[in-house]
Design an enzyme around this catalytic site. Sequence first.
Site, short mmCIF file in Angstrom:
data_model
loop_
_atom_site.label_atom_id
_atom_site.label_comp_id
_atom_site.label_asym_id
_atom_site.label_seq_id
_atom_site.Cartn_x
_atom_site.Cartn_y
_atom_site.Cartn_z
N GLU A 128 -84.73 -4.11 -10.07
CA GLU A 128 -84.76 -3.30 -8.84
C GLU A 128 -85.70 -3.92 -7.82
OE1 GLU A 128 -83.49 0.11 -8.44
OE2 GLU A 128 -83.02 0.72 -10.48
N SER B 236 -79.80 5.36 -16.83
CA SER B 236 -78.64 4.81 -17.54
C SER B 236 -79.06 3.77 -18.57
CB SER B 236 -77.66 4.20 -16.54
OG SER B 236 -78.30 3.19 -15.80
N GLY B 237 -80.33 3.38 -18.54
CA GLY B 237 -80.83 2.43 -19.53
C GLY B 237 -81.05 1.02 -19.01
N LYS B 238 -80.93 0.85 -17.69
CA LYS B 238 -81.05 -0.50 -17.12
C LYS B 238 -82.43 -1.12 -17.38
CE LYS B 238 -80.57 1.39 -13.35
NZ LYS B 238 -80.84 1.88 -12.09
N SER B 239 -83.47 -0.34 -17.01
CA SER B 239 -84.82 -0.92 -17.14
C SER B 239 -85.22 -1.06 -18.60
CB SER B 239 -85.84 -0.06 -16.40
OG SER B 239 -85.70 -0.27 -15.03
#
Lengths: 277, 265
Positions: free
Chosen positions: A165, A43-46
């Site tokens: 994470e 989803s593009g978090k990292s």
Amino acid sequence: MEKIISIKNLNYTYPDSKKPAINNLTVDIYKNEWLSIVGKNGSGKSTLTKLIDGLIDADSGTIEIDGQEINEKNIWEVRTKIGIVFQNPDHQFVGATVEDDVAFGLENQGMPREQMVKEVDHALELVGMHKFKKRDPQTLSGGQKQRVAIAGVLATRPQIIIMDESTSMLDPEGRRTVLNLIQELRQQQDLTIISITHDISETELSQRIVVLNDGQIVRDDIPRNIYDMGTDLSKYGLEEPFSDELMSTLRNSVELPESYLNEEELMKRLWKLRSNM
Amino acid sequence: MNKLIMGRYLPGDSLIYQLDPRGKFLLTFYFVGIVFFANNVASYVFLMAFVLFAVYLSKINFGFFIKGLRPIFWLILFTVLLQLFFTPSSHPIWHWGFLTLSKESMVIASYIFVRFVLIIFISTLLTLTTTPIEISDSIESILKPLKKVNFPVTQVALMLSIALRFVPLLVDETTKIMDAQRARGVDFGEGGLIKRIKSFVPILIPLFVSSFSIAYDLAIAMESRGYKDGEGRSKYRVLKWSKRDNVTVLVMLAVTIILLFIRSY
């Protein structure tokens, strides 16, 4: 409230991909807040973490950290304001012993040794790992390793800590100690916490949740409102929190409020019900 | 596997442990050098006495030193037998084809044997009492003069210490991959040599891939913690040269002088 990170119209596409990883994203993050960014894998978090720390360069858009826009010249200075704790504790240890690893960030700043010794002791005390100072990281449990990683980040006295994470590889016990520690540190040290996760149950201690999907923000709200989305969360590849799921099942037979309760609140409610019988 | 590469260090705090690793490192090499000056019974007995004294000072169980001999047992046996039967002599005691056994060859063979034991014991003493990271620090400190010719000493030292730090992790990774491949029916212990070597390919490729991904993660983590290029860094670990180390050097000098006196010319 004072802004500490301000992101405007950010775009990023990986070189070998057609789909943008971050798509015209705009968000403000405030001082001393605990913000959770949730979203499924990809989803593009990292990617967002790496952009904030200047580890990759955005295609367009701006990121301002503490009033300074990130560019090639000030990146090293900006980076000292941000500490990141990564997912796999084994992949972020540089030092051969706990104390060596905590000192790594300070060595990079060229801090004199006497001062370093003090800072390392201080950071290890903050995370309660002082008696493990001389140990080989390999001999520690996952939760202890992450606490050492947090000490390594704290030693350089950042204003922002990003938890990428960081608790996903820990057992429930380790996860709880790490999250509680972060909460405590945020209050004590006036830190801003950004935690990135795909597990919504890890967001309970945060004050605000941003839901990311396909590189865009789809929801930005306080936790209670996010949890109330219930099964709608699955649209974004997320599971509703366990207590919420339990409540919607129980509602058929027991009278419960419409809004979200966390596990503790729900427990209180439930044992009260029983004592009324 | 872990034991083979890393498990040599034995935690302890006797005198030998407290010596400066640089001194220990250099003196060990020095001692290995002077062992070759010994050429009669007295000199070998003297060196053996010295090594046993050092072993005694370390307060380490003697069994660990015997274990140190084990990996090269066959090499020692081969060399000793070679000396025993192939040393030419004018007064052989026993003679069969090209094999000869004589008094001289027996003496030389026993010298060779003692020489091996001395070298193994002293280097085992170094590795048992010095952590890998101390050894890498010593190497950095010894190589420091090379900075003048633009040799990247600090970077090489960091590389070395990271490599040491990741050995156990890669060993774990290997075990995991082997288990995964076993679960898929690969048999590592069966078949001829070629087959056995071939069965290692399905281990090496995933290991290669995962070590690259670990390296990538680590590089990102290091950069996020402000690591640039090794310039302008300070050092947390320091090596301290103390009186003890001066005394050790003097003892080694005395050993050299005595050795030069009692060896035959």
